[in-house]
Every structure is written in C-alpha cells, then in structure tokens.
Design a protein around this motif. Structure first.
Motif, short mmCIF file in Angstrom:
data_model
loop_
_atom_site.label_atom_id
_atom_site.label_comp_id
_atom_site.label_asym_id
_atom_site.label_seq_id
_atom_site.Cartn_x
_atom_site.Cartn_y
_atom_site.Cartn_z
N SER A 156 -7.40 4.14 3.53
CA SER A 156 -6.59 4.04 4.75
C SER A 156 -6.47 2.59 5.22
N TRP A 157 -6.32 1.68 4.28
CA TRP A 157 -6.19 0.25 4.60
C TRP A 157 -4.74 -0.01 5.04
N PRO A 158 -4.54 -0.62 6.20
CA PRO A 158 -3.18 -0.78 6.74
C PRO A 158 -2.39 -1.91 6.10
N GLY A 159 -2.16 -1.80 4.80
CA GLY A 159 -1.43 -2.83 4.09
C GLY A 159 -0.14 -2.28 3.50
N LEU A 160 0.39 -2.98 2.52
CA LEU A 160 1.66 -2.59 1.91
C LEU A 160 1.53 -1.28 1.14
N GLY A 161 0.37 -1.05 0.53
CA GLY A 161 0.18 0.19 -0.22
C GLY A 161 0.23 1.41 0.69
N GLY A 162 -0.50 1.35 1.82
CA GLY A 162 -0.46 2.44 2.77
C GLY A 162 0.92 2.64 3.36
N LEU A 163 1.63 1.53 3.60
CA LEU A 163 2.98 1.61 4.13
C LEU A 163 3.92 2.26 3.13
N PHE A 164 3.73 1.97 1.84
CA PHE A 164 4.56 2.57 0.80
C PHE A 164 4.34 4.07 0.73
N TYR A 165 3.09 4.49 0.79
CA TYR A 165 2.78 5.92 0.77
C TYR A 165 3.37 6.63 1.98
N GLN A 166 3.28 6.00 3.13
CA GLN A 166 3.84 6.58 4.34
C GLN A 166 5.36 6.69 4.26
N ALA A 167 6.00 5.68 3.67
CA ALA A 167 7.45 5.70 3.54
C ALA A 167 7.91 6.76 2.55
N LEU A 168 7.12 6.99 1.50
CA LEU A 168 7.48 8.01 0.52
C LEU A 168 7.46 9.41 1.11
#
Length: 351
Positions: free
Chosen positions: A300-312
């Motif tokens: 649950s690190w608030p970086g680009l990876g988490g943002l990508f998962y949220q956007a998907l």
C-alpha cells in the motif's frame, strides 16, 4: 616547362586533401551510432503510445458508470459525462486527439480525480523514487560486492552459497515475497512479533525527525523485498564478467610485479569486469521504476505503482495510459542511455 615541372606545379595548385584523424573517425562513428539508438528509442516510444491507447480499451467495464459509484444516473447524465471526457467521439478521433495532446505533454484528465494526469504522476513520483532509489543503490552495491567476492573465490563454499541464494531469490515473485514478509514481520508468527507496519508510507501525526524515522520504518520491508529479488542479477553478471578476466595476461603480470592479490583484484580486474555491470545498472534503474507496481500494491505504498492499480480498477483510461507511457519511457530511456554510455567505456562498441 618540362613535364616534371608541370606536374609539381599542378600538385601545388590542387587543394590540400583533408586527412581525417582516428579521433575524428571515432567521433563520427559514435555520432552515427548514437543517432541510430536515439531514433530507435523514438520509434519505440511511438509504438508504446499507440499500443497503450488501444490495449486498455479492451478492459471490460464502462468507466463512466464506474465513476457514478453505483448511484442511479439518468441516460442524459451519462451522455453528459461521455461528452465531458470525449468518450462520445469516434475511436479514430479519440486516438488522434490523444496522440496530438501527448506529443505536447498533455496526457489528459483523470476520470476519478478530475485532475491532469501529469499532476497526479508528479504527486506520486517522489514516493516511488524514494522506494526504488533506496532499493536500487542497495541491491546494486550488494550485487557488485558479493559478485566480486564470489568470482575471486569461485568454486568454494561461499561462491556456491552466494550463487545458489541469488538464483533462488531472483526466481521468487516479488509480490509473494512481500506477502511473506508481511505475514512474518508485520503480523507476526510464532515467537516472532510484528515489528513493522503492514503498509502505507507513514503512521500520521509525526513531524520533523520523528517523521523521517516513521517513513524509514515503513520503508524497510518494501526495500528488503526489492533488494532480495533484484540483487541476484547484478551478482551473477559481475561474477561472470570477472571470471572472464581472471585468466588475462595483465593480471598475471600484475601478480609477477609483486602486487598483493587484493590490489590486483581492486585496481586491475574489477574495473575492466564492470563494463557489463554498468550497462546493467542503467537497465535495472528503468526496469525497477516500471516494475515496482506489485511491490507498491502489496505494501500500500502511495507511489506510481499503487496509482496504476487504482486506475486499472475503474478503469481510468487517461491515467492508465499516462502511467503506462511513463513506465515504458523509463525503461526505453535507460536502455538508450546504457547503449550510449557503453561505447565510451569500451571503444570497440559502435564501430
């Protein structure tokens, strides 16, 4: 005038022929080599731009209906949303608009955040760089150190243990290792208490140096996960390159001069063996930024990876496309830099 005199006069009258020096020829060859690599990178970026647009439109689901959160919405409101985000336009027009805007640095507006995609990437990028940068420095240094020692003592027990462990961890999925670390060191198992947070970047309410310590505490497990999975490749490449140098004549000469074995390794063998490792460092830097999606999601690190998962999960098409382009560009740019740097380290490349 005699024929000999006429020949000499003609020779003096002719303009001098410019003789290109080896340095000039090498510079020209490098410029051509670099231009080819940069051109190939631009073509790859264009291919990513096209692929990203069509690929994510295959994801099932209606982003407009998802944005309503399941609330009852009239057909007129849905149509208004589609007009707002340009989803009512023909696909070819959406594609041309997307490409034209992307070339000017406009990646669109996020459906769920109602903010420019570039701004959302800029907000999450420092958190990703903190995680990946810390892990990158650690696993690169660890891989070079252990790879050097393994090669210099190849065939011994330490070499076999280092190589075996590196191969094992390199084949482990990062998300699986991350979940395992959370179970053991965050939740706690048996006599092992929960020592680290299960996720996130901060606990909240901390300021100053206490905040720095809090972030570092949250950083440990995701960094350990990335280091454990990634250091093996650097170790194996360094070990292989150094083994190739071990039988070289210049090392035998250095030993014959009476230099200690440690000096022979540090001053002569390792610098020459690091050429493939330098290339790998650039490639790994881009690949780590792009491959951190799973680790950030698990922790649950608030970086680009988490943002990508949220956007998907929406799907938020502009944000997904923008992140996909950013991740691909990071890999392509780092690969291109590796191609451009290597001929400077080894002049034989690019000729």
């Amino acid at each position: 005038m005699s024929s000999a005199g006429q020949t000499a006069a003609d020779a003096l009258a002719e303009p001098a022929v410019r003789v290109r020096t080896p340095r000039a020829r090498a510079t020209t060859a490098y410029v051509r080599y670099g231009a080819g690599k940069v051109g190939g990178a631009l073509v790859s970026l264009l291919a990513v731009l096209v692929t990203g647009f069509f690929l994510f439109r295959l994801i099932p689901g209606d982003p407009v209906k998802t944005m309503t959160g399941g609330r009852p919405v009239s057909a007129e409101q849905l149509a208004s949303y589609r007009r707002e985000f340009g989803l009512d336009l023909p696909l070819w027009q959406q594609f041309t608009d997307y490409c034209g805007n992307a070339l000017t640095g406009d990646l669109g507006t996020s459906y769920q955040f109602h903010a420019p995609v570039v701004d959302k990437i800029g907000e999450a990028l420092p958190n990703t760089l903190l995680l990946t940068g810390t892990a990158f420095v650690l696993y690169t240094a660890l891989g070079i150190l252990l790879g050097t020692r393994a090669a210099w003592r190849h065939g011994r027990l330490g070499d076999r243990l280092n190589t075996g462990l590196a191969l094992t961890l390199y084949s482990v999925p990062s998300f699986w290792l991350g979940l395992l670390l959370i179970i053991v060191f965050s939740v706690g198992i048996g006599p092992i208490p929960g020592l680290f947070p299960t996720g996130g970047m901060e606990s909240g309410g901390e300021e100053g140096f206490a905040y720095v310590l809090d972030v570092a505490h949250h950083l440990i497990l995701p960094v350990v996960t990335l280091v454990a999975v990634e250091y093996g490749q650097t170790l194996l490449v360094t070990r292989s390159a150094l083994l190739d140098e071990m039988g070289s004549d210049y090392l035998t000469t250095a030993r014959a001069k009476g230099l200690r074995d440690d000096l022979v390794r540090r001053r002569h063998a390792v610098p020459n063996a690091l050429l493939p490792t330098v290339t790998l460092v650039f490639v790994n830097l881009g690949r780590t930024v792009a491959g951190v999606i799973l680790v950030e999601t698990v922790f649950s690190w608030p970086g680009l990876g988490g943002l990508f998962y949220q956007a998907l999960s929406v799907p938020d098409l502009p944000l997904v496309q923008g992140l996909f382009l950013f991740f691909a560009a990071a890999v392509i740019i780092m690969n291109t830099l590796a191609d451009l740097v290597y001929p400077l380290l080894d002049p034989r490349v690019g000729r």
